[in-house]
Write a protein that holds these residues in place. Structure first.
Motif, PDB file in Angstrom:
ATOM      1  N   UNK A   5       0.690  -1.292   0.089  1.00 26.55           N
ATOM      2  CA  UNK A   5       0.160  -0.219   0.090  1.00 26.55           C
ATOM      3  C   UNK A   5       0.993   1.334  -0.039  1.00 26.55           C
ATOM      4  N   UNK A   6       1.536   1.575  -1.029  1.00 24.15           N
ATOM      5  CA  UNK A   6       2.233   2.808  -1.209  1.00 24.15           C
ATOM      6  C   UNK A   6       1.664   4.242  -1.035  1.00 24.15           C
ATOM      7  N   UNK A   7       2.373   5.267  -0.668  1.00 26.08           N
ATOM      8  CA  UNK A   7       1.489   6.463  -0.373  1.00 26.08           C
ATOM      9  C   UNK A   7       0.990   6.891  -1.870  1.00 26.08           C
ATOM     10  N   UNK A   8      -0.177   7.623  -1.728  1.00 25.50           N
ATOM     11  CA  UNK A   8      -0.740   7.757  -3.166  1.00 25.50           C
ATOM     12  C   UNK A   8      -1.655   7.018  -3.571  1.00 25.50           C
ATOM     13  N   UNK A  11      -5.716   3.123   0.155  1.00 22.19           N
ATOM     14  CA  UNK A  11      -5.497   1.989   1.210  1.00 22.19           C
ATOM     15  C   UNK A  11      -6.930   1.390   1.411  1.00 22.19           C
ATOM     16  N   UNK A  12      -7.151  -0.100   1.401  1.00 23.29           N
ATOM     17  CA  UNK A  12      -8.415  -0.642   1.925  1.00 23.29           C
ATOM     18  C   UNK A  12      -8.972  -0.241   3.059  1.00 23.29           C
ATOM     19  N   UNK A  13     -10.340   0.204   3.051  1.00 22.77           N
ATOM     20  CA  UNK A  13     -10.832   0.714   4.311  1.00 22.77           C
ATOM     21  C   UNK A  13     -12.168   0.165   4.382  1.00 22.77           C
ATOM     22  N   UNK A  40      -7.480   0.636  -7.223  1.00 22.11           N
ATOM     23  CA  UNK A  40      -6.463   0.855  -6.127  1.00 22.11           C
ATOM     24  C   UNK A  40      -5.315  -0.082  -5.660  1.00 22.11           C
ATOM     25  N   UNK A  41      -5.425  -0.810  -4.613  1.00 22.16           N
ATOM     26  CA  UNK A  41      -4.477  -1.799  -4.497  1.00 22.16           C
ATOM     27  C   UNK A  41      -4.905  -3.005  -5.076  1.00 22.16           C
ATOM     28  N   UNK A  42      -6.032  -3.232  -5.504  1.00 26.77           N
ATOM     29  CA  UNK A  42      -6.506  -4.606  -6.146  1.00 26.77           C
ATOM     30  C   UNK A  42      -7.195  -5.320  -5.213  1.00 26.77           C
ATOM     31  N   UNK A  43      -7.342  -4.858  -4.025  1.00 26.53           N
ATOM     32  CA  UNK A  43      -7.946  -5.764  -2.915  1.00 26.53           C
ATOM     33  C   UNK A  43      -9.317  -6.345  -3.296  1.00 26.53           C
ATOM     34  N   UNK A  64      -1.377   3.326  -8.827  1.00 25.67           N
ATOM     35  CA  UNK A  64      -2.512   2.172  -8.415  1.00 25.67           C
ATOM     36  C   UNK A  64      -2.390   1.127  -9.277  1.00 25.67           C
ATOM     37  N   UNK A  65      -2.240   1.209 -10.509  1.00 20.22           N
ATOM     38  CA  UNK A  65      -2.412   0.186 -11.491  1.00 20.22           C
ATOM     39  C   UNK A  65      -1.124  -0.724 -11.235  1.00 20.22           C
ATOM     40  N   UNK A  66       0.231  -0.138 -11.033  1.00 17.96           N
ATOM     41  CA  UNK A  66       1.365  -0.935 -10.681  1.00 17.96           C
ATOM     42  C   UNK A  66       1.234  -1.484  -9.422  1.00 17.96           C
TER      43      UNK A  66
END
Length: 219
Positions: A5-8, A11-13, A40-43, A64-66
């Motif tokens: 979960x990098x900055x920018x 994050x899953x909430x 986002x993170x792909x969660x 986010x894609x990366x």
């Protein structure tokens, strides 16, 4: 679920968890085609991929894609990740399930919405919070297969009734699939005075309903 979960990157909430819980109730298998918008993170994409479904994840943010691509590799799940503006990267395709956790936070004056840079892409959504929601309600239904399902999570501050009405107008059978009351997070709390001025919340109110709307394209 352990995720990078990098900055920018959003994050899953609570909204991620609520949407994921609805995905788990859908009858997915190896033949299912799933599209996760604003990944986002792909969660959420990873939750769908665990069923064996063929999952595509899309995000406007390159970071986010990366991140979604990296998380899919860390969890050994096959997720096709595309960077682009909502449905543009998958135009002309068809899906059994489309999920979306789009930006839905009403923006401050002078902020046009989800057109900026960095983390604000994940939440700023115009003055009424519907800049991206309205687009999804218009553009996603035509990509649903017969009996296909759209799962869309949003805040009650962004007019759930408008989402239901738009999806019904697009020919979907709609209902609220899940709802959760929660306290404002940091972004919402920082804009509480703005929300009070606009009549979106009562004075002193610091809670919102998270809502998952489910739309079905019937045969």
């Amino acid at each position: 679920m352990l995720l990078v979960r990098p900055p920018g990157v959003y994050p899953p909430q609570g909204d991620t968890e609520l949407l994921a819980s609805c995905v788990r109730r859908e009858p997915l298998d190896g033949a299912s085609r799933v599209l996760d918008l604003c990944t986002g993170t792909g969660a959420v994409a990873l939750v769908a991929a665990r069923t064996g479904a063929r999952v595509t994840a899309v995000d406007l943010s390159a970071r986010a894609a990366a991140t979604a691509w990296l998380n899919s590799r860390l969890h050994h799940r096959r997720v096709l990740v595309r960077r682009g503006d909502l449905l543009a990267p998958v135009a002309g395709r068809s899906y059994d399930l489309i999920t979306a956790n789009p930006p839905y936070v009403p923006a401050r004056p002078g902020r046009p919405g989800a057109t900026g840079r960095g983390a604000a892409l994940a939440w700023d959504a115009g003055p009424d919070g519907r800049l991206v929601l309205d687009r999804i309600c218009r553009e996603a239904p035509p990509l649903l297969a017969a009996d296909g399902v759209l799962l869309l999570v949003q805040s009650s501050l962004a007019d759930v009734r408008a989402t239901l009405a738009l999806l019904r107008a697009a020919g979907l059978r709609t209902a609220v699939a899940a709802r959760r009351r929660q306290e404002f997070g940091p972004v919402m709390a920082s804009r509480a005075a703005l929300f009070e001025q606009r009549g979106l919340i009562r004075p002193g109110e610091r809670e919102e309903d998270l809502v998952v709307v489910r739309g079905v394209r019937e045969r």
